[in-house]
Design a protein around this motif. Structure first.
Motif, PDB file in Angstrom:
ATOM      1  N   PRO A 137      49.133  35.083  49.559  1.00 29.59           N
ATOM      2  CA  PRO A 137      49.784  33.814  49.931  1.00 29.59           C
ATOM      3  C   PRO A 137      49.622  32.770  48.826  1.00 29.59           C
ATOM      4  N   GLU A 138      50.732  32.372  48.229  1.00 33.88           N
ATOM      5  CA  GLU A 138      50.713  31.379  47.154  1.00 33.88           C
ATOM      6  C   GLU A 138      51.862  30.401  47.353  1.00 33.88           C
ATOM      7  N   ASP A 139      51.728  29.218  46.742  1.00 36.95           N
ATOM      8  CA  ASP A 139      52.768  28.190  46.813  1.00 36.95           C
ATOM      9  C   ASP A 139      53.642  28.266  45.568  1.00 36.95           C
ATOM     10  N   THR A 167      56.496  38.343  63.297  1.00 39.66           N
ATOM     11  CA  THR A 167      55.729  38.788  62.126  1.00 39.66           C
ATOM     12  C   THR A 167      55.857  37.763  61.001  1.00 39.66           C
ATOM     13  N   GLU A 168      56.929  36.967  61.041  1.00 34.74           N
ATOM     14  CA  GLU A 168      57.141  35.917  60.051  1.00 34.74           C
ATOM     15  C   GLU A 168      57.640  34.662  60.759  1.00 34.74           C
ATOM     16  N   VAL A 185      50.736  37.061  61.562  1.00 36.14           N
ATOM     17  CA  VAL A 185      51.928  36.278  61.219  1.00 36.14           C
ATOM     18  C   VAL A 185      51.848  35.781  59.778  1.00 36.14           C
ATOM     19  N   ARG A 186      52.963  35.864  59.081  1.00 36.34           N
ATOM     20  CA  ARG A 186      53.091  35.227  57.772  1.00 36.34           C
ATOM     21  C   ARG A 186      53.910  33.950  57.967  1.00 36.34           C
ATOM     22  N   PHE A 187      53.390  32.839  57.458  1.00 36.11           N
ATOM     23  CA  PHE A 187      53.942  31.510  57.764  1.00 36.11           C
ATOM     24  C   PHE A 187      54.490  30.852  56.504  1.00 36.11           C
ATOM     25  N   MET A 245      44.700  32.655  56.886  1.00 38.61           N
ATOM     26  CA  MET A 245      46.072  32.929  57.297  1.00 38.61           C
ATOM     27  C   MET A 245      46.970  33.124  56.079  1.00 38.61           C
ATOM     28  N   PHE A 246      47.991  33.950  56.251  1.00 36.60           N
ATOM     29  CA  PHE A 246      49.003  34.081  55.199  1.00 36.60           C
ATOM     30  C   PHE A 246      49.997  32.943  55.411  1.00 36.60           C
ATOM     31  N   ALA A 247      49.707  31.807  54.786  1.00 39.15           N
ATOM     32  CA  ALA A 247      50.522  30.596  54.958  1.00 39.15           C
ATOM     33  C   ALA A 247      50.850  30.026  53.587  1.00 39.15           C
TER      34      ALA A 247
END
Length: 366
Positions: A262-264, A97-98, A142-144, A193-195
């Motif tokens: 999803p953020e940096d 999942t991660e 998946v969260r990356f 994607m959640f990356a």
């Protein structure tokens, strides 16, 4: 009401188990992250490279039976970031999942000697892992997390550095990580994607690799204290870094993947110290004050009370292109993730020196 039909039972059945996959699990960050996730009830899978000797020293205590290397909630798989087939097989079987992509050739100075390998693992390796997620049809599940680095800023364009500061990489390592940073963003935008990228500034601990400057300093100070070593050789003493504790920073990685969007994020302490200051602080832990004399390659550090030379500059440790100052602005992480570092610079140095004194006392050749 039958307990099996209760709302609580139903929610427990429907709740997805948290399964994390970590590249670089045997490294400093990987070991702390594994401890952290296991404590939160995760099933943790790690990718390790095949070696003729065990290279799991930092995570041995996390086996169900350390003496037999028997797995429990932590499970290890042989694979490599430069072998896409192994990544696809592992992602397909684990169905995480991660995913935390911490694996890399992470030594800046050595990246000049292993430039092609660094590009293959740090840049293309990230692409291979992102593609493995898509090949397995898991891009929506998946969260990356991508381990980015403050070395991206290199020849800094503003002080302090934030998420919007332009990059100016100054090493093959930083250039490879720049590709990884942008390909992560590209896959986020192209495939929804959640990356995310965690732009982590320098983070240290007693588990830091032996050939990184902070650990080199604390190991040498421990040996000086135990009369096992006379002098410490270093490169640039003026380089300034934003140093935090790895144990604090891995929590920020996890928080990024729990965020709604999803953020940096930049993860840093917001204060900088020179290599010279790190040396001063480390020697203070063994009751020694260092006095500095000379300039450039002729600078030396002496014990104040004895006059014994303890630090000299060796040009062989200079990088072909130096990075003089890195200091991060963690305001966004503080506001959106509610994250703040817990360990001060002095506390970090104290913990590292104490740990290395204990290590060298047990095994002077460690």
């Amino acid at each position: 009401m039958n307990p099996e039909n209760s709302p609580t039972a139903s929610s427990n059945i429907n709740r997805k188990p948290k399964i994390a996959l970590i590249t670089g699990i045997t490294g400093q960050d990987g070991s702390y992250l594994t401890e952290f996730l296991l404590a939160k009830g995760y099933e943790v899978h790690g990718i390790i490279r095949r070696s003729s000797s065990f290279n799991t020293g930092r995570i041995n205590h996390l086996y169900a039976n350390p003496s037999l290397h028997k797995e429990g909630a932590m499970k290890l798989h042989y694979g490599d970031l430069n072998d896409s087939s192994s990544l696809v097989k592992i992602v397909s079987s684990v169905k995480p999942t991660e995913i935390y992509n911490l694996g890399a050739m992470s030594h800046v100075k050595i990246s000049f000697d292993l430039s092609e390998y660094t590009a293959d693992v740090d840049a293309v390796g990230t692409l291979r892992l992102l593609d493995a997620i898509r090949t397995c049809g898991l891009e929506k599940d998946v969260r990356f997390y991508q381990a980015s680095t403050s070395e991206l800023y290199g020849k800094v364009q503003e002080i302090p550095q934030s998420e919007t500061t332009p990059f100016y990489p100054r090493s093959p390592y930083a250039a490879a990580k720049l590709y990884a940073y942008w390909i992560t963003i590209n896959y986020r935008e192209a495939y929804n994607m959640f990356a995310v990228n965690g732009i982590l500034f320098n983070h240290e601990s007693p588990r830091r690799g032996d050939n990184f400057v902070t650990r080199k300093i604390t190991r040498s100070v421990a040996k000086v204290h135990l009369k096992q070593q006379e002098v410490l050789e270093l490169g640039s003493l003026d380089s300034k870094r934003d140093w935090g504790h790895a144990r604090d920073y891995i929590e920020a990685m996890w928080l990024m993947l729990q965020h709604d969007t999803p953020e940096d994020f930049v993860i840093a302490t917001g204060e900088a110290h020179s290599v010279r200051e790190f040396v001063d602080a480390a020697f203070q832990e063994i009751g020694k004050r260092i006095i500095w004399e000379g300039e450039g390659i002729n600078e030396i550090g002496k014990e104040e009370d004895t006059g014994i030379v303890r630090v000299i500059v060796n040009p062989k440790y200079f990088r072909p292109t130096e990075v003089d100052l890195l200091i991060g602005n963690p305001k966004k992480a503080e506001e959106k993730l509610k994250w703040k570092p817990k360990t001060t610079f002095k506390e970090l140095v104290k913990e590292m020196v104490a740990s290395d004194i204990e290590l060298m006392r047990k095994n002077p050749t460690a």
